[in-house]
Write a protein that holds these residues in place. Structure first.
Motif, PDB file in Angstrom:
ATOM      1  N   THR A   1       0.829  -1.204   0.000  1.00 17.52           N
ATOM      2  CA  THR A   1       0.000   0.000   0.000  1.00 17.52           C
ATOM      3  C   THR A   1       0.862   1.252   0.000  1.00 17.52           C
ATOM      4  OG1 THR A   1      -1.750  -1.170   1.194  1.00 17.52           O
ATOM      5  CG2 THR A   1      -1.839   1.222   1.233  1.00 17.52           C
ATOM      6  N   SER A   2       1.960   1.214   0.771  1.00 13.82           N
ATOM      7  CA  SER A   2       2.849   2.384   0.820  1.00 13.82           C
ATOM      8  C   SER A   2       3.502   2.632  -0.537  1.00 13.82           C
ATOM      9  CB  SER A   2       3.917   2.186   1.899  1.00 13.82           C
ATOM     10  OG  SER A   2       4.814   1.159   1.544  1.00 13.82           O
ATOM     11  N   THR A   5       0.834   4.243  -2.769  1.00 13.44           N
ATOM     12  CA  THR A   5       0.595   5.632  -2.375  1.00 13.44           C
ATOM     13  C   THR A   5       1.732   6.534  -2.826  1.00 13.44           C
ATOM     14  OG1 THR A   5      -0.607   4.844  -0.435  1.00 13.44           O
ATOM     15  CG2 THR A   5       0.078   7.147  -0.425  1.00 13.44           C
ATOM     16  N   VAL A  38      -1.390  -4.241  -4.818  1.00 14.15           N
ATOM     17  CA  VAL A  38      -2.246  -4.079  -3.641  1.00 14.15           C
ATOM     18  C   VAL A  38      -3.415  -5.057  -3.709  1.00 14.15           C
ATOM     19  CG1 VAL A  38      -3.763  -2.491  -2.400  1.00 14.15           C
ATOM     20  CG2 VAL A  38      -1.600  -1.663  -3.326  1.00 14.15           C
ATOM     21  N   ARG A  39      -4.057  -5.158  -4.897  1.00 10.95           N
ATOM     22  CA  ARG A  39      -5.197  -6.067  -5.054  1.00 10.95           C
ATOM     23  C   ARG A  39      -4.783  -7.521  -4.829  1.00 10.95           C
ATOM     24  NH1 ARG A  39      -6.883  -7.103 -10.972  1.00 10.95           N
ATOM     25  NH2 ARG A  39      -4.963  -8.316 -10.712  1.00 10.95           N
ATOM     26  N   ALA A  42      -3.956  -8.207  -1.260  1.00  8.30           N
ATOM     27  CA  ALA A  42      -5.167  -8.189  -0.431  1.00  8.30           C
ATOM     28  C   ALA A  42      -5.960  -9.476  -0.616  1.00  8.30           C
ATOM     29  CB  ALA A  42      -6.016  -6.970  -0.796  1.00  8.30           C
TER      30      ALA A  42
END
Length: 381
Positions: A1-2, A5, A38-39, A42
């Motif tokens: 995630t970082s 971002t 990310v997907r 997750a």
């Protein structure tokens, strides 16, 4: 995630350069790749979590069933009564809840461990030094002098400033020039206490930063940077930075910065929003807005770090003429590569290898034919 971002922020901040270079495809592709990461992580994390929870629950239920079977066999082949057997089952049901909570605790810990490591990394960073302060050499004076003694500073053991000694009289204008990487901008950070030197002292009006306190220093020393930071807010908010200033004072500062005419042409005037990082203003307008911000702060000491590099010659000349009266009587450091900015100074310091190689007036240094003359192409061959 970082990572996603960070890629998103960098892409948005540099969107104009990306579009100008026709590299949208590459950067949007990179951003899409980060989003897919990310997907995928997750989905994989959720799948493993659900699988682990169900496997743990199945194992736990299997253990209970084994215990029940063992209890029934015990009843059949021993003198254990039915009531005692039910009592054992009751104890077992009391134990099920806490044990399941303990099992789920490990999954919550692993889910939070990533964020926890980043928080710990942030908390492990050293805080800015807090000096006791109490002395205010700026109070009751128009300006103060600056004294730097045996100043040393290094980036990761790479020396930038080496035993720097410098004395600037109150009200004196000093230009600092030199090749890139010579330590000019680093000196500005040290003057404001944004960096902590490895050795040496910086004094304002005879008092060290430790005696004055960084808050007092920053209240009275203003810096105009080459690439000033602007907020996605109004012109007024970017000028005042939370200070209480009248419209008249704002317009006066904009007049000095040669920006008043431009702002008056905007439909909302001082209430016009400049956009993210001042995107609705040109580079020169952003620099002039930063100059007006400095004027509104009413500092005792001024540092201009390449503050007019984006201006055309005519605007820069007009700005210097208007600033001359404001800077009169204020100690001023001018860091510049342009001769027009350097000529405003009473004295020129030439930085080379973290030390002062030459010190003198413009004409004097040109006549000496040293490093300063080489920098500006005046060396006589």
């Amino acid at each position: 995630t970082s990572r996603f971002t960070q890629a998103l922020t960098e892409t948005l901040e540099a969107i104009q350069e990306i579009r100008a270079g026709n590299r949208q495809g590459y950067f949007w592709g990179r951003l899409s790749g980060r989003a897919r990461e990310v997907r995928d992580f997750a989905v994989a994390s959720q799948w493993r979590t659900d699988a682990s929870n169900r496997a743990s629950g199945l194992l736990f239920q299997f253990g209970i069933d084994v215990f029940r079977a063992a209890a029934m066999l015990t009843v059949l082949f021993s003198d254990l009564s039915i009531g005692q057997m039910l009592a054992v089952f009751s104890y077992l049901w009391f134990m099920i809840g806490p044990v399941e909570q303990l099992l789920s605790l490990q999954y919550a810990f692993y889910a939070a461990s990533g964020a926890l490591s980043r928080i710990n990394e942030l908390l492990a960073r050293a805080d800015e030094p807090q000096y006791p302060g109490g002395v205010d050499p700026f109070k009751g004076r128009d300006t103060v002098g600056i004294e730097i003694n045996d100043l040393k500073f290094s980036y990761n053991d790479e020396p930038v400033l080496n035993n720097l000694n410098l004395s600037i009289a109150p009200g004196e204008k000093v230009a600092i020039v030199g090749a890139s990487g010579g330590g000019k901008s680093t000196l500005v950070q040290l003057l404001l206490g944004l960096y902590t030197p490895q050795a040496g002292t910086i004094r304002f009006g005879g008092s060290s930063q430790q005696e004055i306190g960084l808050a007092t220093v920053r209240d009275n020393v203003a810096v105009v940077l080459q690439h000033p930071a602007l907020f996605n807010d109004t012109i007024r908010a970017n000028l005042c930075m939370g200070r209480e200033r009248s419209d008249e004072a704002c317009w006066r500062a904009l007049e000095i910065a040669q920006l008043a005419h431009t702002i008056r042409q905007l439909p909302a005037g001082l209430e016009s929003v400049v956009g993210r990082s001042g995107v609705r203003l040109s580079g020169g307008q952003r620099q002039r807005l930063a100059v007006a911000r400095m004027v509104l702060a009413e500092p005792k000491v001024v540092v201009l770090d390449e503050a007019t590099s984006a201006l055309d010659a005519a605007t820069e000349y007009a700005l210097h003429q208007a600033l001359a009266q404001f800077l009169q009587g204020r100690t001023t450091l001018i860091i510049a590569h342009r001769l027009s900015a350097v000529k405003q100074a009473d004295r020129v310091l030439v930085f080379d290898g973290g030390t002062i190689a030459e010190d003198g007036g413009h004409q004097q240094l040109i006549a000496e034919g040293g490093l300063y003359a080489q920098l500006y192409g005046h060396l006589q061959h």
